[in-house]
Design a protein around this motif. Structure first.
Motif, PDB file in Angstrom:
ATOM      1  N   LEU A 114    -112.262 -19.411 -24.816  1.00 38.36           N
ATOM      2  CA  LEU A 114    -113.635 -19.240 -24.513  1.00 38.36           C
ATOM      3  C   LEU A 114    -114.357 -20.729 -24.124  1.00 38.36           C
ATOM      4  CD1 LEU A 114    -115.158 -17.223 -27.141  1.00 38.36           C
ATOM      5  CD2 LEU A 114    -114.328 -16.654 -25.465  1.00 38.36           C
ATOM      6  N   PRO A 115    -114.781 -21.038 -23.159  1.00 37.82           N
ATOM      7  CA  PRO A 115    -115.655 -22.078 -22.620  1.00 37.82           C
ATOM      8  C   PRO A 115    -116.640 -22.969 -23.550  1.00 37.82           C
ATOM      9  CG  PRO A 115    -116.015 -20.101 -21.533  1.00 37.82           C
ATOM     10  CD  PRO A 115    -115.207 -19.400 -22.158  1.00 37.82           C
ATOM     11  N   SER A 116    -116.162 -24.267 -23.112  1.00 40.98           N
ATOM     12  CA  SER A 116    -117.896 -24.715 -24.639  1.00 40.98           C
ATOM     13  C   SER A 116    -118.451 -23.992 -23.971  1.00 40.98           C
ATOM     14  CB  SER A 116    -116.766 -26.202 -24.352  1.00 40.98           C
ATOM     15  OG  SER A 116    -117.425 -26.200 -23.069  1.00 40.98           O
ATOM     16  N   SER A 117    -119.580 -24.597 -24.917  1.00 41.83           N
ATOM     17  CA  SER A 117    -121.645 -23.988 -24.042  1.00 41.83           C
ATOM     18  C   SER A 117    -121.914 -25.198 -23.106  1.00 41.83           C
ATOM     19  CB  SER A 117    -121.840 -24.457 -25.422  1.00 41.83           C
ATOM     20  OG  SER A 117    -121.667 -25.591 -26.059  1.00 41.83           O
ATOM     21  N   PRO A 118    -122.255 -24.707 -22.185  1.00 42.42           N
ATOM     22  CA  PRO A 118    -122.798 -25.790 -21.379  1.00 42.42           C
ATOM     23  C   PRO A 118    -124.367 -26.589 -22.036  1.00 42.42           C
ATOM     24  CG  PRO A 118    -124.517 -23.926 -21.139  1.00 42.42           C
ATOM     25  CD  PRO A 118    -123.034 -23.688 -22.082  1.00 42.42           C
ATOM     26  N   ASN A 119    -123.626 -28.548 -20.699  1.00 38.99           N
ATOM     27  CA  ASN A 119    -124.568 -29.603 -21.222  1.00 38.99           C
ATOM     28  C   ASN A 119    -125.767 -29.009 -20.454  1.00 38.99           C
ATOM     29  OD1 ASN A 119    -122.588 -30.882 -21.991  1.00 38.99           O
ATOM     30  ND2 ASN A 119    -121.884 -31.847 -20.280  1.00 38.99           N
ATOM     31  N   LEU A 120    -127.026 -28.326 -21.471  1.00 38.24           N
ATOM     32  CA  LEU A 120    -128.188 -28.175 -21.377  1.00 38.24           C
ATOM     33  C   LEU A 120    -129.039 -29.318 -20.725  1.00 38.24           C
ATOM     34  CD1 LEU A 120    -128.973 -24.817 -23.377  1.00 38.24           C
ATOM     35  CD2 LEU A 120    -127.849 -25.052 -20.897  1.00 38.24           C
ATOM     36  N   PRO A 121    -129.642 -29.181 -19.267  1.00 40.09           N
ATOM     37  CA  PRO A 121    -130.558 -30.912 -19.320  1.00 40.09           C
ATOM     38  C   PRO A 121    -132.109 -30.535 -20.496  1.00 40.09           C
ATOM     39  CG  PRO A 121    -130.843 -28.493 -17.761  1.00 40.09           C
ATOM     40  CD  PRO A 121    -130.393 -27.821 -18.751  1.00 40.09           C
ATOM     41  N   ASN A 122    -132.151 -32.031 -20.128  1.00 39.36           N
ATOM     42  CA  ASN A 122    -133.728 -32.244 -21.240  1.00 39.36           C
ATOM     43  C   ASN A 122    -134.571 -31.607 -20.865  1.00 39.36           C
ATOM     44  OD1 ASN A 122    -131.345 -33.860 -23.430  1.00 39.36           O
ATOM     45  ND2 ASN A 122    -131.647 -35.665 -21.963  1.00 39.36           N
ATOM     46  N   PHE A 123    -135.662 -31.674 -21.544  1.00 36.21           N
ATOM     47  CA  PHE A 123    -137.256 -30.933 -21.280  1.00 36.21           C
ATOM     48  C   PHE A 123    -137.544 -32.277 -20.194  1.00 36.21           C
ATOM     49  CE2 PHE A 123    -141.665 -29.758 -21.130  1.00 36.21           C
ATOM     50  CZ  PHE A 123    -140.679 -28.799 -20.748  1.00 36.21           C
ATOM     51  N   PRO A 124    -138.978 -32.080 -19.097  1.00 33.42           N
ATOM     52  CA  PRO A 124    -138.818 -33.523 -18.470  1.00 33.42           C
ATOM     53  C   PRO A 124    -139.901 -34.170 -19.595  1.00 33.42           C
ATOM     54  CG  PRO A 124    -139.395 -31.350 -17.359  1.00 33.42           C
ATOM     55  CD  PRO A 124    -138.090 -30.568 -19.054  1.00 33.42           C
ATOM     56  N   THR A 125    -139.833 -35.490 -19.738  1.00 34.21           N
ATOM     57  CA  THR A 125    -140.057 -36.487 -20.989  1.00 34.21           C
ATOM     58  C   THR A 125    -141.889 -36.683 -20.322  1.00 34.21           C
ATOM     59  OG1 THR A 125    -139.604 -38.630 -19.332  1.00 34.21           O
ATOM     60  CG2 THR A 125    -137.953 -37.531 -21.338  1.00 34.21           C
ATOM     61  N   GLU A 126    -142.815 -37.164 -20.977  1.00 33.59           N
ATOM     62  CA  GLU A 126    -143.912 -37.463 -20.399  1.00 33.59           C
ATOM     63  C   GLU A 126    -143.627 -38.862 -18.873  1.00 33.59           C
ATOM     64  OE1 GLU A 126    -146.010 -39.037 -23.847  1.00 33.59           O
ATOM     65  OE2 GLU A 126    -146.217 -37.281 -25.572  1.00 33.59           O
ATOM     66  N   GLU A 127    -143.038 -39.541 -19.459  1.00 35.04           N
ATOM     67  CA  GLU A 127    -142.726 -40.626 -18.432  1.00 35.04           C
ATOM     68  C   GLU A 127    -142.511 -39.878 -16.952  1.00 35.04           C
ATOM     69  OE1 GLU A 127    -141.195 -40.757 -21.535  1.00 35.04           O
ATOM     70  OE2 GLU A 127    -142.215 -42.286 -22.190  1.00 35.04           O
ATOM     71  N   GLN A 128    -141.347 -38.882 -17.356  1.00 30.52           N
ATOM     72  CA  GLN A 128    -141.222 -38.299 -15.729  1.00 30.52           C
ATOM     73  C   GLN A 128    -143.114 -36.848 -15.871  1.00 30.52           C
ATOM     74  OE1 GLN A 128    -137.950 -35.821 -17.646  1.00 30.52           O
ATOM     75  NE2 GLN A 128    -136.298 -36.849 -15.824  1.00 30.52           N
ATOM     76  N   ILE A 129    -142.894 -36.717 -15.980  1.00 30.30           N
ATOM     77  CA  ILE A 129    -144.104 -35.906 -15.832  1.00 30.30           C
ATOM     78  C   ILE A 129    -145.202 -37.056 -15.267  1.00 30.30           C
ATOM     79  CG2 ILE A 129    -146.290 -34.723 -16.974  1.00 30.30           C
ATOM     80  CD1 ILE A 129    -144.458 -33.739 -18.927  1.00 30.30           C
ATOM     81  N   ILE A 130    -145.955 -37.925 -15.710  1.00 33.83           N
ATOM     82  CA  ILE A 130    -146.127 -38.792 -15.403  1.00 33.83           C
ATOM     83  C   ILE A 130    -146.101 -39.362 -13.852  1.00 33.83           C
ATOM     84  CG2 ILE A 130    -147.606 -41.512 -15.662  1.00 33.83           C
ATOM     85  CD1 ILE A 130    -147.443 -40.913 -18.459  1.00 33.83           C
ATOM     86  N   GLU A 131    -144.823 -39.615 -13.533  1.00 34.50           N
ATOM     87  CA  GLU A 131    -144.385 -40.161 -12.323  1.00 34.50           C
ATOM     88  C   GLU A 131    -144.690 -38.818 -11.530  1.00 34.50           C
ATOM     89  OE1 GLU A 131    -139.920 -41.319 -12.723  1.00 34.50           O
ATOM     90  OE2 GLU A 131    -140.353 -42.708 -14.486  1.00 34.50           O
TER      91      GLU A 131
END
Length: 80
Positions: A50-67
């Protein structure tokens, strides 16, 4: 629709930025999970490891939202 004060405009831009980045997050997560599910099914059907589980992205941070909101504000104000 009446005139909005600067606070209302900033809040609207923050919400737009959050929604945009969240949509990108969920789309990327969905694509990764669909690919992983397909590989899992293929591996199980063919009795392969079985393949390993995928590396999921992180939810956007407050800093990314402000940018992102700053980028939207620059575009709206014609400073882009």
């Amino acid at each position: 629709m009446g005139n909005k004060n600067p606070y209302e405009i900033r809040l609207e831009l923050l919400n737009m930025a959050k929604d945009n980045l969240a949509q990108q997050f969920y789309s990327q997560k969905e694509m990764l999970m669909m690919d992983w599910n397909s590989r899992m099914t293929h591996a199980m059907d063919n009795k392969q490891p079985l393949p390993s589980s995928p590396n999921l992205p992180n939810f956007p941070t407050e800093e990314q939202i402000i940018e992102k909101a700053i980028i939207l504000e620059r575009f709206v104000s014609g400073k882009a």
